[in-house]
Enzyme design. Structure first.
Site, mmCIF file in Angstrom:
data_model
loop_
_atom_site.group_PDB
_atom_site.id
_atom_site.type_symbol
_atom_site.label_atom_id
_atom_site.label_comp_id
_atom_site.label_asym_id
_atom_site.label_seq_id
_atom_site.Cartn_x
_atom_site.Cartn_y
_atom_site.Cartn_z
ATOM 1 N N GLU A 107 -6.609 5.392 1.790
ATOM 2 C CA GLU A 107 -5.888 4.522 2.716
ATOM 3 C C GLU A 107 -4.489 5.081 2.939
ATOM 4 O O GLU A 107 -3.879 5.624 2.026
ATOM 5 C CB GLU A 107 -5.824 3.096 2.173
ATOM 6 C CG GLU A 107 -7.183 2.420 2.125
ATOM 7 C CD GLU A 107 -7.082 0.944 1.792
ATOM 8 O OE1 GLU A 107 -7.113 0.133 2.722
ATOM 9 O OE2 GLU A 107 -6.948 0.633 0.605
ATOM 10 N N ASP A 118 -6.856 -5.039 7.166
ATOM 11 C CA ASP A 118 -7.243 -3.848 6.392
ATOM 12 C C ASP A 118 -7.483 -2.641 7.302
ATOM 13 O O ASP A 118 -8.617 -2.209 7.524
ATOM 14 C CB ASP A 118 -8.497 -4.144 5.567
ATOM 15 C CG ASP A 118 -8.635 -3.188 4.386
ATOM 16 O OD1 ASP A 118 -7.711 -2.394 4.160
ATOM 17 O OD2 ASP A 118 -9.668 -3.240 3.700
ATOM 18 N N GLU A 122 -12.746 -11.506 9.422
ATOM 19 C CA GLU A 122 -12.528 -12.882 8.979
ATOM 20 C C GLU A 122 -12.020 -13.749 10.120
ATOM 21 O O GLU A 122 -11.388 -13.263 11.066
ATOM 22 C CB GLU A 122 -11.521 -12.919 7.823
ATOM 23 C CG GLU A 122 -12.010 -12.255 6.550
ATOM 24 C CD GLU A 122 -11.035 -12.409 5.395
ATOM 25 O OE1 GLU A 122 -10.366 -13.459 5.320
ATOM 26 O OE2 GLU A 122 -10.929 -11.478 4.578
ATOM 27 N N LYS A 180 0.863 -1.180 0.000
ATOM 28 C CA LYS A 180 0.000 0.000 0.000
ATOM 29 C C LYS A 180 0.900 1.231 0.000
ATOM 30 O O LYS A 180 1.707 1.410 0.915
ATOM 31 C CB LYS A 180 -0.927 0.015 1.217
ATOM 32 C CG LYS A 180 -2.023 -1.042 1.165
ATOM 33 C CD LYS A 180 -3.028 -0.877 2.295
ATOM 34 C CE LYS A 180 -4.126 -1.917 2.202
ATOM 35 N NZ LYS A 180 -5.148 -1.762 3.269
ATOM 36 N N ASP A 209 -14.113 1.911 9.424
ATOM 37 C CA ASP A 209 -14.372 1.140 8.198
ATOM 38 C C ASP A 209 -14.317 -0.365 8.451
ATOM 39 O O ASP A 209 -13.766 -1.111 7.652
ATOM 40 C CB ASP A 209 -13.339 1.532 7.137
ATOM 41 C CG ASP A 209 -13.675 0.990 5.757
ATOM 42 O OD1 ASP A 209 -14.874 0.882 5.449
ATOM 43 O OD2 ASP A 209 -12.748 0.660 4.997
ATOM 44 N N PHE A 262 1.519 -11.992 3.583
ATOM 45 C CA PHE A 262 0.367 -12.779 3.160
ATOM 46 C C PHE A 262 0.021 -13.843 4.195
ATOM 47 O O PHE A 262 0.899 -14.405 4.865
ATOM 48 C CB PHE A 262 0.660 -13.453 1.821
ATOM 49 C CG PHE A 262 0.175 -12.672 0.636
ATOM 50 C CD1 PHE A 262 0.175 -11.285 0.646
ATOM 51 C CD2 PHE A 262 -0.280 -13.315 -0.500
ATOM 52 C CE1 PHE A 262 -0.275 -10.557 -0.445
ATOM 53 C CE2 PHE A 262 -0.727 -12.603 -1.601
ATOM 54 C CZ PHE A 262 -0.724 -11.220 -1.572
ATOM 55 N N LEU A 263 -1.273 -14.124 4.302
ATOM 56 C CA LEU A 263 -1.739 -15.266 5.084
ATOM 57 C C LEU A 263 -1.568 -16.539 4.264
ATOM 58 O O LEU A 263 -1.298 -16.478 3.055
ATOM 59 C CB LEU A 263 -3.202 -15.054 5.447
ATOM 60 C CG LEU A 263 -3.488 -13.873 6.382
ATOM 61 C CD1 LEU A 263 -4.992 -13.630 6.476
ATOM 62 C CD2 LEU A 263 -2.897 -14.105 7.753
#
Length: 512
Positions: A243, A414, A399, A222, A394, A327-328
């Site tokens: 963001e 996020d 999850e 990002k 937001d 990353f997961l």
């Protein structure tokens, strides 16, 4: 006689025309260098930004001015950000503050008298925060199962890279163990590893890239859009905000300090846009690169919003800051389930969500799965406390890992829209807390410790963020806001106890 009047009229007419031409020529410069007085400002209360109004008037009067003030080279960085619709904060104007509240003080004293074993506040005051966390871990720690996908020989037998160790270490109750050395190693890898591939992530409203490193690890990129001094404009909705890369970094470190361990590791890094991004990008992404009028390398990619020339990511001249979130595990190993947040906002300019109008949502939620089990409601409230501290409105979904069932943690993913307003504390984020009047005992103890001191949450986060290569990550106003918001959270607990609800039903000890 008539001739005399005609000559006089002609002279007066010429004088009037000359005066008008003089005023048209000088008035723009008068407005340029003269600020309106307070008296004038009172006469025009409907104008929110008087200086901007006079700037627009100057443009209309000076027909030869074809250069927008928003992109004038004479503007300093902060002024340019303000004109682009952002609010600017000045870090050097902020001074450390001590926040306290009489109602919170009374609550802590009363808890110490009525429940001395659970709430020994004098002992808590002198105990270092690290020892507080150790005592909580020793008392509450449960050995959860690991992802079943890593238990077979094919996926669990090898892999010595830090990202592989981190993914194998994800368990039922935490994203990672607090003392896992692979986490710090992974953050160092994301800052230093050679980039071998760049791909734009599909979906989403804003630009994100998938970065692949030489050790085959991947991270979500990002980019930096605005300087750290730039804040969200008060009139902007939460769902239209940009963001912020530093928000992702700050959220990870805050989550780690609070010992939630629900945010994947995030690190900051400076990228050479030409060598590390454009050179490795596919043709579609590479075509969006260009050189700006200021001779900076820019690109905008493709996405739902903010992916055009007017919202491009620009380097200085070709270096850009970015956050990298690891990353997961892939879906075949770590299947995830997306849950709608019961306290989700309406995402509408015209209507409010149910919980913003009625205060009985908790009665409906807490009796139904999955929030009627031993920890999920407390996890949801933890998540909203975390969002309140960061100012993130937001959080529409969250999850969990499917393989862990309903007795597992919420992933705090996020966080890019956090840390947008340092001077505004939006108490509506705490709606689950004050509507349910429930908080986890371990969370209450940690917040109470930061309230009592001597070390405050702002100091702990400042020390942690100084380890990141992009330091400073958060400016002082955002750090000071954390201490102020800790008090506000505890005030809501005090209000619940004042209603006569039993302490055990408000501060719930579920051994997590």
């Amino acid at each position: 006689m008539k001739l005399k009047y005609r000559v006089l009229g002609s002279i007066l007419g010429l004088s009037f025309i000359g005066t008008c031409m003089y005023l048209l020529n000088t008035l723009p410069r008068i407005i340029e260098y003269t600020k309106p007085s307070p008296h004038i400002r009172k006469l025009i209360p409907r104008i929110v930004d008087t200086e901007a109004h006079f700037s627009a008037l100057r443009k209309r009067l000076n027909k030869s001015n074809y250069t927008s003030d928003e992109f004038s080279p004479e503007m300093v960085e902060g002024e340019r950000a303000q004109s682009a619709g952002r609010e600017v904060i000045k870090a050097h104007d902020q001074k450390p503050e001590k926040f306290s509240d009489a109602a919170v003080d009374d609550m802590l004293k009363k808890l110490g008298r009525t429940h001395p074993k659970m709430f020994d506040m004098e002992e808590l005051r002198v105990t270092p925060y690290e020892s507080v966390l150790w005592n909580i871990k020793k008392r509450n720690h449960k050995k959860g199962i690991y992802l079943p996908g890593y238990t077979d020989s094919e996926n669990g037998g090898g892999g010595s890279a830090n990202w592989e160790k981190y993914q194998r270490g994800i368990n039922q109750y935490f994203m990672y163990e607090p003392d896992d050395p692979a986490v710090d190693g992974l953050m160092a890898d994301m800052e230093q590893e050679t980039v071998i591939d760049v791909e734009q992530k599909d979906g989403g409203t804003q630009l994100k890239l998938i970065i692949t490193f030489q050790d085959e690890g991947q991270a979500l990129f990002k980019p930096m859009r605005f300087p750290r001094e730039v804040e969200t404009l008060p009139n902007h909705f939460y769902f239209s905000d940009y963001e912020r890369h530093y928000a992702e970094i700050g959220a990870f470190h805050l989550d780690r300090i609070l010992a939630f361990y629900r945010v994947p590791p995030v690190a900051g890094r400076r990228f050479n846009m030409t060598y590390e991004i454009k050179r490795l990008a596919d043709r579609k992404l590479a075509k969006t690169f260009f050189i700006s009028p200021a001779n900076n390398v820019c690109f905008h990619g493709s996405c739902s919003y903010y992916c055009d020339t007017g919202h491009a990511i620009c380097g200085n001249p070709d270096t850009v800051e970015a956050s990298l979130a690891t990353f997961l595990p892939p879906e075949k190993i770590g299947r995830r389930k997306t849950w709608r947040n019961p306290w989700k906002r309406s995402y509408s300019k015209h209507r409010k969500a149910y919980w913003e109008v009625y205060d009985d949502l908790c009665d409906k939620v807490r009796t139904k799965p999955p929030y009627n089990n031993e920890r999920r409601l407390q996890d949801l409230i933890d998540m909203h406390i975390f969002d309140f501290l960061t100012g993130n409105l937001d959080r529409h979904h969250y999850e969990t890992f499917r393989d862990f069932g309903n007795v597992t943690f919420h992933m705090h993913l996020d966080n890019g829209r956090a840390f947008g307003k340092s001077h505004k504390d939006d108490l509506s984020i705490l709606a689950p807390l004050y509507q349910c009047c429930v908080i986890r005992y371990s969370t209450f103890i940690k917040l109470s410790k930061f309230y009592l001191g001597p070390e405050k949450l702002s100091n702990s986060l400042r020390k942690s963020l100084n380890k990141d290569s992009l330091r400073p990550i958060l400016l002082e106003p955002h750090l000071i806001a954390l201490d102020r918001r800790v008090v506000l959270i505890l005030k809501e607990i005090a209000k619940c106890l004042e209603k006569g609800i039993e302490v055990e039903n408000v501060i719930v000890d579920d051994f997590f």
